[in-house]
Design a protein around this motif. Structure first.
Motif, mmCIF file in Angstrom:
data_model
loop_
_atom_site.group_PDB
_atom_site.id
_atom_site.type_symbol
_atom_site.label_atom_id
_atom_site.label_comp_id
_atom_site.label_asym_id
_atom_site.label_seq_id
_atom_site.Cartn_x
_atom_site.Cartn_y
_atom_site.Cartn_z
ATOM 1 N N UNK A 60 22.616 39.966 47.897
ATOM 2 C CA UNK A 60 23.189 39.642 46.748
ATOM 3 C C UNK A 60 23.021 39.796 45.448
ATOM 4 N N UNK A 105 35.075 44.332 42.454
ATOM 5 C CA UNK A 105 33.354 44.088 43.285
ATOM 6 C C UNK A 105 33.534 42.544 43.366
ATOM 7 N N UNK A 106 32.030 41.721 43.964
ATOM 8 C CA UNK A 106 32.695 40.280 44.670
ATOM 9 C C UNK A 106 32.559 40.067 43.415
ATOM 10 N N UNK A 107 32.846 38.200 43.419
ATOM 11 C CA UNK A 107 32.707 37.554 42.683
ATOM 12 C C UNK A 107 31.132 36.986 42.153
ATOM 13 N N UNK A 108 30.244 37.964 42.254
ATOM 14 C CA UNK A 108 28.778 37.597 41.375
ATOM 15 C C UNK A 108 28.734 38.522 41.117
#
Lengths: 165, 418
Positions: free
Chosen positions: A140, A70-73
């Motif tokens: 997000x 997944x994304x950094x978040x």
């Protein structure tokens, strides 16, 4: 001046601690012989996370790991979660999850949430206050919430969770 | 365009000047996060020229009623505009007859219509061939059909460059093939498929061909008679028209033999409680009140595109593709996903160490709109070993300067994330 403020939003989203957890996630992997396991996914973006939990005799979270893409978040949130809920009961983990929800969605100051959670959980949520940067980015929020929702479904024994719907 | 209109307007094309084009699109003068809007997501949905917006507004303010029903001036007026839009579409794709132009609510519905009606006549063991780069809307309807009637769904593999060689399609064909359903242009990669060859090869084994033309209709001049495809599906909103409108072109003889898709008003010629008789084409496939104003808006969008020489639009978009590809390749740690020789105006890429969603969020703060995700093509993403990419796609109104804004914003994103 306005440009600086806008950039500030981004910098408060991608704080050092988020980027650090995003790049070097803690407790990554799968616990062999786990007590419960759950998979979460976000069908819109393809992000997915698997949470495994080992419970101790007092039904507290003795250990938990996550495995995901997944994304950094979402990765940072998962990594920070594994550190923040160790040793907690399911009920306490739920309170933490609700606090993270609030942190990510509303313009409530993290200090307020820390205070409301009291001596035991307050300091744990304080470590997660960097996640509040996501509240300025509605698209997000689900990234930050995915691992927490997955942990909840894991502890509830339902097994599958999706942040869409 | 009819031959007559084509001759008459040959020298009447508006000069292609991108600044003048941009001034036709009101939204392009707005800012996002205090930055000029840099819209690089036209492959997902294109912006609308004032001509389209004005027509929609005019219809609702001045000439709105239901179509094909009222024996009064207002209804007759809008009915004639709705049917004029059909004729505009017919000319645009060079269909033989306006009976071959079915209005749907989008391309997805158009493909589902074919799966649910034409496909319903297939038997267990019959084969439907798709390719590895299809959009979910050209995968899932066939899976549903497979589960209903036992057809076999065959997937033509793509090359590492993201191409679909004609030979690979030919290898998947057999006497069992009933339908080949392929994209004209890949939405995720921009690959242009050799559809004319695919149509010939499929027809040679007795199979029919459906082309998902969502991207193709925007970037290529489509002549369905020249292609000889059996079906061609596209949506209006990617073609600078409104959303809520799509088109299914089908050869008249084939559409005539198909059962209706949905039952309701408009699609019947006579109804009793015992039985109903179907209306003639195209009404047979347009049950219920159709997307009337969106259809008229699509007609206006096509009229707008017809102001220009399509070759001039194509050259402009190709310049953006070439320039954008060069600029991205010059950045370190960018990997292009999909490097087909024959591409249309979309570039998919990943940046090492940065997830596409994080990039898109940061780009957005620079006013840059790109698509980050799996582009409704998860199996395709799997074949490249990624879950998502960033896609910058170009339309008639984009500029090299906007590519520069993208490149600068990517540099900033890399500073923050990497």
């Amino acid at each position: 001046m306005r440009t600086m403020e806008k950039d500030q939003d981004i910098l408060s989203l991608y704080q050092e601690i988020i980027l650090d957890h995003g790049k070097s996630p803690r407790n990554a992997g799968i616990i062999e012989g786990h007590d419960c396991r759950s998979e979460g996914k976000n069908p819109l973006c393809g992000d997915r996370v698997t949470v495994t939990v080992a419970l101790d005799d007092e039904v507290r979270i003795a250990d938990l790991k996550f495995d995901g893409k997944g994304c950094a978040i979402s990765i940072a949130s998962a990594s920070m979660m594994t550190e923040a809920v160790k040793g907690l009961t399911a009920r306490e983990a739920r309170m933490m999850t609700e606090a993270v929800n609030t942190l990510c969605r509303e313009a409530t100051s993290p200090d307020q949430i820390v205070k409301e959670l009291g001596d035991e959980l307050g300091p744990r949520i304080e470590q997660l206050s960097a996640l509040s940067g996501v509240s300025q980015f509605p698209a997000r929020v689900k990234c930050a919430n995915l691992p927490w929702h997955t942990l909840m479904s894991c502890l509830d024994g339902t097994g599958v969770v999706s942040t869409e719907g | 365009m009819s031959a007559l209109a084509q001759n008459a307007s040959k020298n009447d094309f508006r000069d292609f000047d991108v600044n003048s084009v941009r001034s036709d699109f009101p939204i392009l003068s707005r800012t996002v996060h205090d930055k000029p809007l840099t819209y690089l997501d036209s492959a997902a949905s294109a912006q609308k020229p004032r001509a389209v917006i004005d027509v929609i507004r005019y219809q609702y303010e001045q000439e709105y009623a239901n179509v094909h029903r009222g024996a009064y001036w207002l209804s007759e007026t809008l009915t004639s505009k709705y049917e004029a839009a059909r004729e505009t579409v017919r000319q645009f794709i060079n269909a033989r007859s306006d009976r071959e132009v079915i209005f749907t609510k989008g391309a997805t519905e158009a493909i589902n219509l074919v799966a649910a009606t034409f496909g319903r006549a297939f038997n267990a063991g019959d084969e439907v061939v798709i390719t590895g780069l299809e959009h979910h809307s050209n995968i899932v309807p066939w899976q549903i059909l497979r589960d209903q009637c036992g057809i076999v769904l065959k997937v033509v593999p793509i090359t590492p460059e993201g191409e679909v060689p004609l030979s690979a399609v030919e290898a998947a064909l057999s006497s069992k093939t009933k339908l080949v359903a392929v994209a004209h242009i890949s939405n995720a990669l921009g690959t242009i498929l050799p559809i004319k060859g695919i149509v010939s090869a499929a027809h040679a084994v007795g199979a029919h061909v459906l082309i998902d033309g969502c991207q193709g209709i925007v970037h290529e001049q489509v002549d369905v008679q020249d292609l000889d495809c059996d079906f061609y599906a596209f949506s209006g909103h990617k073609l600078y028209g409104p959303n809520g409108i799509g088109v299914l072109y089908g050869k008249e003889g084939i559409l005539d033999g198909m059962q209706p898709y949905q039952g309701g008003g408009e699609m019947i010629s006579n109804v009793t409680f015992e039985r109903s008789e179907w209306a003639e084409l195209p009404a047979k496939f347009e049950a219920g009140t159709p997307p009337i104003v969106p259809a008229v808006g699509l007609g206006a969008a096509i009229d707008y595109i017809n102001e220009f020489d399509r070759a001039a639009i194509a050259a402009h978009e190709h310049d953006l593709l070439t320039y954008g590809t060069e600029q991205l390749q010059a950045l370190n740690s960018i990997k292009l996903i999909g490097t087909a020789k024959n591409k249309a105006a979309a570039i998919s890429f990943v940046l090492e160490g940065a997830h596409p969603h994080d990039l898109a969020t940061i780009l957005d703060r620079s006013g840059v709109c790109v698509r980050a995700g799996h582009h409704c093509a998860q199996p395709l993403m799997d074949s490249f070993g990624v879950t998502a990419t960033v896609r910058a796609s170009f339309g008639i109104y984009n500029t090299r300067e906007e590519v520069d804004v993208l490149i600068n914003a990517l540099g900033r994103a890399r500073e923050i994330l990497c």
